[in-house]
Design an enzyme around this catalytic site. Structure first.
Site, short mmCIF file in Angstrom:
data_model
loop_
_atom_site.label_atom_id
_atom_site.label_comp_id
_atom_site.label_asym_id
_atom_site.label_seq_id
_atom_site.Cartn_x
_atom_site.Cartn_y
_atom_site.Cartn_z
N HIS A 180 0.83 -1.20 0.00
CA HIS A 180 0.00 0.00 0.00
C HIS A 180 0.87 1.26 0.00
CE1 HIS A 180 -4.06 -1.39 0.17
NE2 HIS A 180 -3.91 -2.08 1.28
N CYS A 254 0.81 2.07 -5.78
CA CYS A 254 -0.01 3.04 -6.53
C CYS A 254 0.64 4.42 -6.56
CB CYS A 254 -1.40 3.16 -5.89
SG CYS A 254 -2.39 1.66 -6.01
N ARG A 263 0.80 3.12 -11.58
CA ARG A 263 1.66 2.31 -10.72
C ARG A 263 3.09 2.84 -10.76
NH1 ARG A 263 -2.70 1.46 -9.55
NH2 ARG A 263 -3.84 -0.53 -9.43
#
Length: 272
Positions: A180, A254, A263
């Site tokens: 994340h 991300c 990305r």
């Protein structure tokens, strides 16, 4: 005189009643807006602060548990220490939740995956259990690595996920990871700060492998599966990537922050 006064009194009373009624409506509306604002604020606090707190605590506990477990030596024949150049063995079946890029908030990715589970898990453990510890000294990051890139069982726990079907640490191939950028521990929030030459270590029960950052792809499409192939090369920006087999480490997340539009990819090569 009395009749005129009597006629004026009802008019005054009705005017005050309407004003009070209007004031009540405004008060109720204001109270509703404030309540909604507080709820939104609490949701933001939960997402940006509480999920990080919980996930980081769980990830740290998992790192401690792994290192305590590894401190107990196993019989030499069970270690099966891999060497650079050895062939990657087959792994566990694909994690049903491991396909990335199909949802805007699945944490990180450059493509879909299925297959390898890295180093074998201990008997009785699930594929989402951590099997390695990733350290990036430049970022002060220490985080467990688990099998698969499922949000629920891996990424949202603050772990870094190993793309199924990609290589194992220390072996020829591409050891590809996702994490994340924001919320739930956000382990990869600052990987955009990595530069060529920065070292990254991956510790397993067998040994510690050290990789050195070689290339950074600042932005590519979520479905750019080329970046996690055995010989990684971007399908969107072919000038980024490699032409020959090697022992690679790939980090994906991300970008930009608080978005999943693109990305960010960091590649490193095994040095020892």
């Amino acid at each position: 005189m009395r009749a005129r006064v009597g006629q004026r009194i009802p008019v005054v009373v009705q005017s005050r009643g309407r004003r009070r009624s209007g004031a009540r409506v405004l008060f109720v509306c204001a109270e509703t807006v404030v309540t909604c604002g507080v709820l939104v604020l609490l949701l933001v606090v939960h997402q940006l602060w509480w999920t990080n707190l919980e996930a980081r605590a769980e990830a740290l506990d998992q790192v401690r548990a792994l290192e305590q477990e590894w401190a107990v030596p196993l019989p030499e024949q069970t270690l099966g220490e891999p060497t650079v150049g050895a062939q990657t063995p087959g792994g566990d079946p694909a994690d049903e939740d491991s396909v990335v890029g199909d949802r805007p908030d699945d944490g990180a990715s450059a493509g879909a995956s299925a297959g390898s589970a890295g180093e074998p898990a201990s008997p009785g453990t699930s594929r989402s259990d951590a099997f390695a510890v990733l350290r990036i000294p430049r970022l002060g990051l220490t985080v467990p690595v688990a099998h698969g890139v499922s949000k629920r069982s891996v990424l949202d726990k603050g772990y870094v996920g190993h793309y199924s079907g990609t290589g194992d640490p220390g072996r020829v191939g591409n050891f590809a990871l996702a994490g994340h950028r924001n919320t739930h521990g956000e382990p990869f929030r600052y990987i955009n700060r990595l530069e060529e030459g920065d070292e990254i270590s991956v510790r397993t029960r067998a040994r510690t492998y050290v990789y050195r950052v070689d290339q950074v792809l600042r932005q590519t499409a979520p479905r750019d599966v080329g970046v996690i192939r055995p010989v990684p090369r971007s399908l969107v920006k072919p000038s980024y990537g490699y032409d020959a087999p090697g022992a690679y480490l790939t980090l994906t997340t991300c970008t930009p922050e608080f978005s999943s539009t693109y990305r960010l990819v960091v590649w490193a090569k095994l040095v020892r």
